[in-house]
Design a protein around this motif. Sequence first.
Motif, PDB file in Angstrom:
ATOM      1  N   ASP A 292       0.881  -1.072   0.085  1.00 22.17           N
ATOM      2  CA  ASP A 292      -0.116   0.064  -0.149  1.00 22.17           C
ATOM      3  C   ASP A 292       0.836   1.263   0.104  1.00 22.17           C
ATOM      4  O   ASP A 292       0.702   2.325  -0.773  1.00 22.17           O
ATOM      5  CB  ASP A 292      -0.946   0.123   1.244  1.00 22.17           C
ATOM      6  N   ASP A 293       2.012   1.224   0.771  1.00 21.48           N
ATOM      7  CA  ASP A 293       2.846   2.453   0.777  1.00 21.48           C
ATOM      8  C   ASP A 293       3.484   2.602  -0.531  1.00 21.48           C
ATOM      9  O   ASP A 293       3.576   3.643  -1.035  1.00 21.48           O
ATOM     10  CB  ASP A 293       3.679   2.277   1.813  1.00 21.48           C
ATOM     11  N   LEU A 294       4.010   1.493  -1.236  1.00 22.33           N
ATOM     12  CA  LEU A 294       4.671   1.721  -2.317  1.00 22.33           C
ATOM     13  C   LEU A 294       3.705   2.284  -3.426  1.00 22.33           C
ATOM     14  O   LEU A 294       3.833   2.991  -4.040  1.00 22.33           O
ATOM     15  CB  LEU A 294       4.820   0.027  -2.826  1.00 22.33           C
ATOM     16  N   ASN A 295       2.337   1.845  -3.327  1.00 20.40           N
ATOM     17  CA  ASN A 295       1.170   2.172  -4.283  1.00 20.40           C
ATOM     18  C   ASN A 295       1.094   3.567  -4.150  1.00 20.40           C
ATOM     19  O   ASN A 295       0.897   4.598  -5.043  1.00 20.40           O
ATOM     20  CB  ASN A 295      -0.178   1.356  -4.061  1.00 20.40           C
ATOM     21  N   HIS A 296       0.842   4.218  -2.871  1.00 20.10           N
ATOM     22  CA  HIS A 296       0.772   5.442  -2.814  1.00 20.10           C
ATOM     23  C   HIS A 296       1.906   6.368  -3.174  1.00 20.10           C
ATOM     24  O   HIS A 296       1.829   7.518  -3.856  1.00 20.10           O
ATOM     25  CB  HIS A 296       0.506   5.913  -1.189  1.00 20.10           C
ATOM     26  N   ARG A 297       3.169   6.029  -3.120  1.00 16.07           N
ATOM     27  CA  ARG A 297       4.421   6.431  -3.656  1.00 16.07           C
ATOM     28  C   ARG A 297       4.340   6.566  -5.041  1.00 16.07           C
ATOM     29  O   ARG A 297       4.774   7.589  -5.701  1.00 16.07           O
ATOM     30  CB  ARG A 297       5.605   5.790  -3.190  1.00 16.07           C
ATOM     31  N   LEU A 298       4.062   5.474  -5.919  1.00 14.85           N
ATOM     32  CA  LEU A 298       3.558   5.404  -7.211  1.00 14.85           C
ATOM     33  C   LEU A 298       2.766   6.557  -7.710  1.00 14.85           C
ATOM     34  O   LEU A 298       2.958   7.296  -8.524  1.00 14.85           O
ATOM     35  CB  LEU A 298       3.515   4.225  -7.748  1.00 14.85           C
ATOM     36  N   ALA A 299       1.807   6.518  -6.878  1.00 15.68           N
ATOM     37  CA  ALA A 299       0.581   7.435  -7.098  1.00 15.68           C
ATOM     38  C   ALA A 299       1.143   8.978  -7.101  1.00 15.68           C
ATOM     39  O   ALA A 299       0.796   9.842  -7.663  1.00 15.68           O
ATOM     40  CB  ALA A 299      -0.680   7.357  -6.411  1.00 15.68           C
ATOM     41  N   ASN A 300       2.137   9.260  -6.078  1.00 22.96           N
ATOM     42  CA  ASN A 300       2.584  10.625  -5.817  1.00 22.96           C
ATOM     43  C   ASN A 300       3.644  11.002  -6.691  1.00 22.96           C
ATOM     44  O   ASN A 300       4.565  11.835  -6.686  1.00 22.96           O
ATOM     45  CB  ASN A 300       3.054  10.609  -4.615  1.00 22.96           C
ATOM     46  N   GLY A 301       4.135   9.895  -7.664  1.00 28.62           N
ATOM     47  CA  GLY A 301       5.106  10.201  -8.682  1.00 28.62           C
ATOM     48  C   GLY A 301       6.676   9.709  -8.372  1.00 28.62           C
ATOM     49  O   GLY A 301       7.460  10.351  -9.022  1.00 28.62           O
ATOM     50  N   LYS A 302       6.644   9.083  -7.296  1.00 28.76           N
ATOM     51  CA  LYS A 302       8.041   8.529  -7.184  1.00 28.76           C
ATOM     52  C   LYS A 302       8.586   7.790  -8.189  1.00 28.76           C
ATOM     53  O   LYS A 302       7.735   6.919  -8.733  1.00 28.76           O
ATOM     54  CB  LYS A 302       8.033   7.859  -5.702  1.00 28.76           C
TER      55      LYS A 302
END
Length: 108
Positions: free
Chosen positions: A17-27
Amino acid sequence: MKTRIGKIAQLPKSIRDDLNHRLANGKQGPELLAWLNALPETQQLLAEKFDHQPLTKSNLSDWRRGGYLDWQMDQAREARIQRISESGDCLEQAETGDLFENFARIAV
């Protein structure tokens, strides 16, 4: 939705979930891989099941095209459910007692 079996899919849900949020935020990939590979949970999984082989760009790319897209669809579904729930609350306040009329409001 199919069951995912890749390296990232086997990480704990909280990390995914943390990874997905980071991906969604453009990391970007290099930053994400450094973060993921440094996590104790990741290191333990890689030691136990993948002969200590780190997560790679390919693993992350596979996740973006699979698990991350599943997560995005889940997020969109949850947002729709939330909007419907909020609409229902508004309807409940304006309820006149006519079941057909209330159903028509929901359908519209």
